[in-house]
Design a protein around this motif. Structure first.
Motif, PDB file in Angstrom:
ATOM      1  N   UNK A  75      69.504 -46.726-105.042  1.00 23.03           N
ATOM      2  CA  UNK A  75      68.213 -46.374-104.439  1.00 23.03           C
ATOM      3  C   UNK A  75      67.103 -46.500-105.474  1.00 23.03           C
ATOM      4  N   UNK A  76      66.063 -47.248-105.116  1.00 23.95           N
ATOM      5  CA  UNK A  76      64.893 -47.397-105.975  1.00 23.95           C
ATOM      6  C   UNK A  76      63.751 -46.548-105.434  1.00 23.95           C
ATOM      7  N   UNK A  77      62.957 -46.010-106.350  1.00 22.48           N
ATOM      8  CA  UNK A  77      61.746 -45.269-106.008  1.00 22.48           C
ATOM      9  C   UNK A  77      60.636 -45.843-106.873  1.00 22.48           C
ATOM     10  N   UNK A  78      59.547 -46.291-106.237  1.00 20.92           N
ATOM     11  CA  UNK A  78      58.451 -46.909-106.970  1.00 20.92           C
ATOM     12  C   UNK A  78      57.167 -46.117-106.775  1.00 20.92           C
ATOM     13  N   UNK A  79      56.456 -45.923-107.884  1.00 16.02           N
ATOM     14  CA  UNK A  79      55.138 -45.294-107.876  1.00 16.02           C
ATOM     15  C   UNK A  79      54.133 -46.362-108.273  1.00 16.02           C
ATOM     16  N   UNK A  80      53.094 -46.516-107.466  1.00 15.25           N
ATOM     17  CA  UNK A  80      52.068 -47.527-107.721  1.00 15.25           C
ATOM     18  C   UNK A  80      50.713 -46.824-107.745  1.00 15.25           C
ATOM     19  N   UNK A  81      50.023 -46.906-108.873  1.00 20.24           N
ATOM     20  CA  UNK A  81      48.668 -46.373-108.999  1.00 20.24           C
ATOM     21  C   UNK A  81      47.703 -47.545-108.985  1.00 20.24           C
TER      22      UNK A  81
END
Length: 109
Positions: free
Chosen positions: A51-57
């Protein structure tokens, strides 16, 4: 600044997962440049099992659909997405914003 959080699953194969991690330690320069060009200030990907979790600002004027569409047309982006799809539970021609599932924030301190 805007923040987006997304999730995506990788194929449940330890060798493919290791390959995905390895490829993200050496992301192609054109991919990094394109990400910045469209207004993404920071991007982080976390992994647990497959499982991948991505945070994009992003910048305040970033438009998720419009700017991801623009990103998809930049040099080598399509090639990168198709290559990454071999590791992911997604179709080979799906764009990044189609594969990654947006998450809803339910708490903030």
């Amino acid at each position: 600044m805007k923040r987006y959080c997304q999730t995506l699953t990788l194929k449940d194969d330890p060798e493919l997962i290791a390959g995905y991690v390895r490829e993200h330690s050496r992301v192609w320069p054109e991919i990094k440049a394109g990400i910045r060009e469209v207004g993404i200030l920071d991007m982080q990907i976390y992994l647990r099992e497959n499982l991948l979790f991505m945070i994009v600002d992003t910048t305040d004027d970033f438009d998720w659909e419009k700017d991801n569409e623009r990103l998809s047309r930049l040099p080598r982006q399509k090639e990168w997405e198709e290559y990454m799809s071999g590791f992911q539970n997604a179709g080979p021609h799906a764009a990044s914003h189609e594969k990654w599932q947006m998450m809803e924030r339910i708490f903030k301190l």
